[in-house]
Design an enzyme around this catalytic site. Structure first.
Site, short mmCIF file in Angstrom:
data_model
loop_
_atom_site.label_atom_id
_atom_site.label_comp_id
_atom_site.label_asym_id
_atom_site.label_seq_id
_atom_site.Cartn_x
_atom_site.Cartn_y
_atom_site.Cartn_z
NE ARG A 179 -3.68 0.28 2.42
CZ ARG A 179 -4.37 0.66 3.49
NH1 ARG A 179 -4.41 -0.13 4.56
NH2 ARG A 179 -4.99 1.81 3.51
CB CYS A 239 -1.88 4.20 9.39
SG CYS A 239 -3.25 4.80 10.39
#
Length: 281
Positions: A179, A239
């Protein structure tokens, strides 16, 4: 009370009048926290209360998990029977280690003593301690939680953008390498893949042993160093939505650092057409 308790530590204090034990399990695929609540009812530490993480987010925000207003947070904690002067012990059964998010929220809003149960419910049962089955009973006495926000622990999009432009803080991303690189799609619609330019990648899972216990401070320091992060210099954790960034923040404090959390995280940055995005693909 130290910030990290073993099951034996918790068993020794669990019955004391000012100790509050909270199951704060949270799953991404769990609207309304129904799955987390069922898990609590299937087995929890005696005396523990279930606290839905969804109650500790701003309901008016377009983002999935952002800071509530201080009065709303204080109301949620008081309703759960928790006061700001209590000794509060948190645990979860989530791969996200969601108790770190609640530790961050409580620390930000002025709780005096907050600890995580190292290894969570699995470590508790492995140590031979009992669990209770069934729903939580009604809270007999509301707590008295007075919330005062310590904004040094949080960063906004504007502040992170300014720090990226100035290069005066290490942006540390807790997401998976795929990611972070932009090689994997984002789970939320409308969010571009990639990362904040100049950010370093330290997946939150690298701060834990295989059994879910936290690594030692020395091993956490090695993980930070391997990611190119110097905990003596300014840092900001990010995040996907602000949950696992709090794992990095807790880890940083375990080694003597202080790591504010970018609360909107990549969901906010990656969906904003005006922000720069970087990829490693």
């Amino acid at each position: 009370m130290p910030p990290l308790l073993t099951p034996q530590d918790l068993a020794a204090i669990a019955g004391e009048a000012d100790v509050r034990i909270l199951d704060v399990t949270y799953f991404l695929d769990d609207p309304g926290d129904a799955k987390a609540r069922r898990g609590y009812e299937d087995g929890h530490i005696p005396g523990a209360r279930f606290l839905a993480l969804g109650k500790l987010a701003d309901p008016d925000s377009d983002l999935p998990m952002t800071l509530p207003q201080p009065d709303a947070f204080a109301h949620a904690m008081s309703e759960a029977g928790v006061g700001h002067a209590d000794r509060i012990v948190l645990y979860d059964r989530s791969p996200l280690h969601s108790s770190a998010r609640v530790w961050w929220l409580l620390s930000l809003f002025g709780a005096k003593s907050v600890a995580l149960l190292d290894g969570g419910l699995e470590a508790w049962t492995a140590a031979g301690h009992p669990v209770m089955v069934g729903p939580a009973g009604a809270t007999e006495t509301p707590g008295l939680f007075v919330a005062h926000a310590d904004l040094a622990r949080v960063r906004s999009l504007r502040e992170v953008r300014s720090q990226v432009e100035a290069g005066d803080a290490q942006i540390v991303d807790a997401r998976s390498p795929g990611r972070f690189a932009g090689s994997e799609p984002e789970p939320r619609p409308g969010v571009e893949p990639g990362h904040i330019p100049g950010a370093r990648n330290l997946p939150y899972s690298r701060l834990f042993e295989g059994d879910g216990r936290w690594k030692s401070p020395a091993a956490i320091a090695q993980a930070f160093a391997a990611a190119g992060v110097d905990p003596t210099r300014p840092m900001v954790a990010t995040c996907g939505s602000g949950i696992t960034a709090c794992v990095l923040a807790f880890g940083a404090e375990r080694i003597g650092g202080m790591m504010p959390v970018y609360d909107g995280s990549w969901t906010e940055w990656g969906s904003d057409p005006s922000t720069p995005k970087a990829k490693d693909v």
